[in-house]
Design an enzyme around this catalytic site. Structure first.
Site, mmCIF file in Angstrom:
data_model
loop_
_atom_site.group_PDB
_atom_site.id
_atom_site.type_symbol
_atom_site.label_atom_id
_atom_site.label_comp_id
_atom_site.label_asym_id
_atom_site.label_seq_id
_atom_site.Cartn_x
_atom_site.Cartn_y
_atom_site.Cartn_z
ATOM 1 N N CYS A 39 1.074 8.782 3.731
ATOM 2 C CA CYS A 39 1.908 7.634 3.978
ATOM 3 C C CYS A 39 2.318 6.443 2.810
ATOM 4 C CB CYS A 39 1.686 7.171 5.962
ATOM 5 S SG CYS A 39 -0.203 6.878 5.565
ATOM 6 N N HIS A 102 2.644 -1.095 6.099
ATOM 7 C CA HIS A 102 1.642 -0.085 5.432
ATOM 8 C C HIS A 102 1.237 -0.291 3.591
ATOM 9 C CE1 HIS A 102 -0.774 4.287 5.958
ATOM 10 N NE2 HIS A 102 -1.219 3.323 6.484
#
Lengths: 483, 483
Positions: A39, A102
């Site tokens: 990710c 993120h």
């Protein structure tokens, strides 16, 4: 999400009517890739248009290791990187991220420091800590300040899988779009939902509605939400002036199957690996009146192309002072052209494989270590291709394993080294790889150092909420990345 | 062909525009099954509406063995079986089979003895003997007499894969349809092409046109031909009065991969097995003006249903003097109803598995023997599910392995025997299986005896062509069925 999770991509339950309709009104990309099988690096690549090994979203702690941004990570997106929203600002765009960031959770790395005007969501994954009170729960931000924490203020019921986060994210998206339309301002919305990431969740109204279990419930809610966003654009009369792209940041996590794991179709293995299942993604472009309805493209694409393509749509040039890996997909999307370009499959600091045309050459193969595998961590459950899904890092740099992804999408039958086809294909591929390696200037690795002291103990805004926690003493260490 | 071979079912090259369009104009069946993981029995079941274990298309030579009709088989479709064309005659239908018959090659078993009015094609598979001169090549018939033999008069170039048989079959189909339309007679056409069966072949114009290699070329030619047949019906103005169904007789033969093997999508294993890859099939119903365009059905269906459904379309009842396994799918096709019915997965004389709703219970598991496997015969290449894809025949009759095909289409995660879900599902399934077994009256097995003397040495019509060969002395033996 994985390549095979949508009806349009052959998911046998066919439960994504909205995404399937989006595909039938737009263009389906069958050969579209994440920039990484994990990710954080994939998302950093999406927003910078650059491979993680260039933008710093990788580790050199060990060879070919996947790394990301848990809340003890010290690094994040460097200021030297130019993010898509920073550049879009020059063309008057208002930029919002909804969902998982993120790219670093420490304040200097936050979205609003890197070009976004608005943010609703969390800096880290919602998996762990699971409200264990020994570590801070992940905060949820509105713009610059936290407004609560997972499990405390934003419930995720780990037992039932119930959470209404996707509904919140949907409402945020609809409101933002309405607001921009009302103010006649161009906008960039990065709708970074995470319901299909373990622990998978869905709102009450979707729980138990899928043949596929909880994971399918989450997919259905995302599908429904995408449908509502597209309808909203149409209702506001701006659909013909809004480019929408749907894709994922890595393949389905098969370790979470069957209850929380998705589908990579017939592709090999899943998230964490550089086999097709780890990086080939569902992808749909939608722009009524511009993209021919029902189109299908075999253009080799990458999430990094969304950087360059978005700039192109805004009439901007990508920065000329650095290597950009993303290409402008508009000729493929609007004119059906096929642009010749390779896809590089990285795992941490290593180029594991490269795709050129229909050929894919593996320079390294690895699923995970025997040690991990013996503990039940399996990135390729039910799959085992001798010499390919290896549990030791196997080097093939002198004689790469070569697959023809047309005849063998599942990467099961390496071509004979002695064949003419192998020789011819590798001649072409070798030149491309040599050039890639010769010109590669790796960025400073951001995912090497971990420190409990940098966790989300006291995020900005915690005082107002009485949610500040005391950080332990700094004790930076090399992060441990097992695979 | 396998479930995953069409674009509409997620084949990543998406090279079947005509079949995909047929699906978008008609109804896609996602849970449709062959009656057997092998050709002959599945075709016998299609034409009789009955499981092979009832109509005799199985063997008792050994336990749970796949058997078919090579040219030394003594048996064939018994006269006591009522075939679809025999019944359709009562409603004035003219019936034609084009392509592979496979219900017995000795004259008493021929299509024209069992209700067909016309035949163009071969009684056996085109694989072997490959013109080796020691055995007769397979004859090609027009109606009652042979008109030539494979390799001699109907070329299949084993090196290049070139053969124009699909084009011949296409022209036969178009001509037959035109003729019936001109004479205003209702017709049943069984278009039983075999280009995707190894040795896979395609006409020159399709060779090299697919990303998928020779197998893809064959699929493309079939796709193109289906498109031409549908267009022909439309051109003649009879499309609204013609029901068309596309499906396959068993899953893709993964042993022929990658060059000659198709795709079963994400399903487990392939042809020869009772895992989903062996029996779940692509299936499309088309009938403009009657079937809602773009429909999708999760009705559990079987090729045997085409028997009962076709009778229903012709206003006929299925025979009342015998057990019919096929159901009338018209309520599912025309009204979107879901009919509750089980699917039984047989291998030879054994019920290996049963599907009820989304649950599939394996009473026996087997891929093939260790002996065969060690010779490189692999029905599950690259796949290995411990305790499931077993190489010994594993009995689970007291505690069946249970899978939820919604959450786990790949049959990788058997449910825990101790779970409430297992208990509840098995309670329901056990009743169905008990009833099935209690009322099962197996037919006389037709696939037990083989004899070189019955081969196609001197088929009817051979004299005129000077193609009669001398048969050896009769020496009947038990056929050997290795898997």
């Amino acid at each position: 999400m994985g390549w095979g999770d949508l009806g349009a991509f052959g998911e046998p339950s066919k439960e994504t009517p909205n995404l399937d309709q989006m595909a039938s009104e737009g263009m389906l990309f069958l050969d579209f890739y994440a920039a990484n099988p994990l990710c954080s690096p994939s998302r950093a690549a999406l927003l910078t248009g650059r491979l993680p090994v260039r933008n710093g979203f990788y580790t050199t702690n060990a060879h070919a290791r996947n790394a990301y941004t848990p809340q003890d990570i010290v690094g994040g997106i460097p200021d030297s990187e130019l993010l898509l929203p920073e550049l879009l600002k020059k063309a008057g765009y208002i930029n919002k991220i909804i969902g998982k960031w993120h790219l670093g959770h420490r304040p200097q790395f936050h979205p609003l420091k890197h070009g976004f005007d608005e943010w609703f969501g969390s800096p880290n994954c919602h998996f762990g800590p699971f409200d264990n009170r020994a570590l801070p729960n992940i905060p949820v931000y509105r713009d610059r300040e936290m407004i609560g924490r997972y499990y405390e203020d934003f419930k995720i019921d780990l037992k039932t899988g119930e959470a209404n986060l996707t509904q919140i994210y949907l409402q945020e998206a609809l409101d933002f779009i309405s607001k921009q339309q009302a103010s006649q301002q161009p906008f960039f919305l990065y709708w970074a939902i995470d319901a299909t990431h373990a622990p998978v969740y869905a709102s009450k109204q979707f729980l138990g509605t899928s043949q596929r279990g909880l994971y399918g419930d989450a997919v259905r809610e995302i599908d429904d939400s995408v449908g509502k966003i597209l309808k909203h654009l149409q209702k506001l009369g701006i659909s013909k002036n809004t480019f929408v792209f749907f894709t994922s940041d890595n393949g389905a996590a098969l370790i979470s199957a069957p209850k929380q794991g998705g589908s990579n179709g017939r592709f090999l293995c899943g998230k964490q690996t550089t086999f097709e299942g780890g990086m080939r993604e569902p992808a749909i472009a939608w722009w009524p009146g511009h993209i021919p309805a029902g189109g299908v493209s075999h253009q080799l694409g990458s999430v990094m192309d969304l950087f360059t393509t978005s700039l192109s749509l805004a009439g901007l040039q990508p920065p000329g002072d650095r290597q950009i890996d993303g290409i402008d997909l508009l000729p493929a999307i609007l004119q059906g052209k096929l642009i010749d370009r390779p896809i590089f499959y990285y795992r941490g600091n290593e180029m594991m494989a490269v795709r050129v045309g229909l050929y894919k050459a593996h320079y390294w193969t690895w699923s995970n270590s025997w040690e991990e595998y013996s503990k039940g961590i399996d990135f390729c459950p039910g799959q085992n291709v001798s010499g390919v899904t290896t549990h030791t890092q196997e080097e093939h740099t002198t004689l790469p394993l070569l697959f023809h992804l047309g005849r063998d999408p599942g990467e099961k039958y390496p071509l004979s080294f002695a064949s003419e086809e192998y020789q011819q294909a590798m001649e072409r591929i070798s030149v491309i790889v040599q050039q890639h390696k010769a010109t590669m200037v790796p960025g400073v690795p951001q995912l090497n150092v971990c420190d409990k002291a940098v966790m989300n103990w006291s995020p900005p805004g915690c005082e107002k909420l009485g949610k500040c926690l005391k950080a332990p003493k700094s004790d930076p260490k090399k992060c441990f990345w097992p695979h």
